[in-house]
Design a protein around this motif. Sequence first.
Motif, short mmCIF file in Angstrom:
data_model
loop_
_atom_site.label_atom_id
_atom_site.label_comp_id
_atom_site.label_asym_id
_atom_site.label_seq_id
_atom_site.Cartn_x
_atom_site.Cartn_y
_atom_site.Cartn_z
N TRP A 1 42.08 33.88 32.86
CA TRP A 1 41.58 32.97 33.84
C TRP A 1 42.28 33.09 35.10
O TRP A 1 41.72 33.57 36.14
N ASP B 1 43.61 36.67 36.43
CA ASP B 1 42.61 37.54 37.23
C ASP B 1 42.02 37.04 38.19
O ASP B 1 41.18 37.80 39.20
N ALA B 2 42.01 35.69 38.40
CA ALA B 2 41.53 35.25 39.62
C ALA B 2 42.18 35.52 40.74
O ALA B 2 41.64 35.81 41.85
N ILE C 1 41.31 39.02 41.74
CA ILE C 1 39.98 39.13 42.54
C ILE C 1 40.16 38.76 43.86
O ILE C 1 39.50 39.30 44.67
N THR D 1 38.77 42.00 46.14
CA THR D 1 37.56 41.63 46.90
C THR D 1 37.91 41.97 48.31
O THR D 1 37.01 42.40 49.08
N CYS E 1 36.05 45.07 40.64
CA CYS E 1 35.79 43.51 40.77
C CYS E 1 34.66 43.15 40.15
O CYS E 1 34.60 41.85 39.76
N ALA E 2 33.51 43.77 39.92
CA ALA E 2 32.40 43.38 38.93
C ALA E 2 32.96 42.88 37.61
O ALA E 2 32.55 41.96 37.33
N GLU F 1 36.02 42.27 36.76
CA GLU F 1 36.87 41.25 36.63
C GLU F 1 36.28 40.07 36.88
O GLU F 1 36.73 38.84 36.12
N SER F 2 35.08 39.72 37.39
CA SER F 2 34.49 38.51 37.43
C SER F 2 33.78 38.06 36.09
O SER F 2 33.85 36.91 35.72
N LEU G 1 37.37 36.61 34.33
CA LEU G 1 37.47 35.40 34.88
C LEU G 1 36.63 34.38 34.25
O LEU G 1 37.33 33.28 33.86
N LYS G 2 35.49 34.59 34.16
CA LYS G 2 34.39 33.58 33.15
C LYS G 2 35.18 33.38 31.82
O LYS G 2 34.87 32.13 31.36
#
Length: 329
Positions: free
Chosen positions: A144, A147-148, A151, A155, A173-174, A176-177, A180-181
């Motif tokens: 979480w 990785d946040a 990002i 980004t 980044c796509a 990594e999102s 993060l989730k």
Amino acid sequence: MYGGGNTFEAPKPEELETNEDPQLLAAFEARIARGEKIEPHDWMPALYRKQLIRMIEQHAHSEIIGALPEGTWITRAPSFKRKMALMAKVQDEVGHAQLLYGAAETLGKSREAMLHDLITGKSKYSNIFNYPAFTWADSTVISWLVDAGAIVNQTANAKGSYAPYCRALERICAEESFHLKYGHDAVVHLATGTPLQRQMVQEALNRWWPPIMHFFGPPDKMSVHTEVLVRWKVKMATNDECRQQFMDMYVPKIWELGLTLPDPNLRKNAETGVWEYTEPDWEEFKRVINGDGPCNKERLAVRRTAEERGAWVRKALLSPKMQYVAPLA
């Protein structure tokens, strides 16, 4: 998952005084100011090339080293669902490294040279991947919040000036999102679970908060290279700006879960809107970056073993005697 700021070595003072052709340099900087992208075949200052190689290869190193602390939890994940998700995440991180090594190669340094510099300790990687993941909760906090943090940096840098790096970062980044989730879901599950689960994630957060604060790199006042790198759009935000943005986005989310952070001075100044916090131990940061962290030797030993065990495959693939054999019908 790399943040992109903290392993970037400062150029030597003499490197900042370039002897580049003034007209070429002026034309280059005019392109940067107009927001144009630089491609591998375009003219660029030697310092721009050198710092990009250093930045991108260290980002790549951080992706493959960063897969190790989480990868140790694949076999011990608490459910088949978590196991499959973590396997996919670790696979993505290694794939990110491949994209980044490819981007760095466009600047003239071979992948073999980059990996050699990694396993011999010449080239560095993010400080945060030299700490152990003791529990499943450590793995979720990494997924979480680390990785946040990555990002936040990526980004911003995806809007930078070097086109191959930007293209790689857009894809990274796509993915990594989603990471993060996944991490956020796993942390929420623990934070709203049994008292033991909640204690486990709180302890993990206490362990990882100091390295996370290091993750964005030293304060801008300690950096001698920020001005030129920002001007050339190698970095699109300073270390302090990225740290503030991260805290703006994630400290409230941590508090919403009823979790605490191990910094009694952490608060947002109501007048300035700036987060105030206890300054991290930058001496520890330097020790870890320079190879004296809890897991530095272990992490590099794993990569060295992987390189040695895979040598025969690379040799076979590169052999001029290899011929294509059609599969049997």
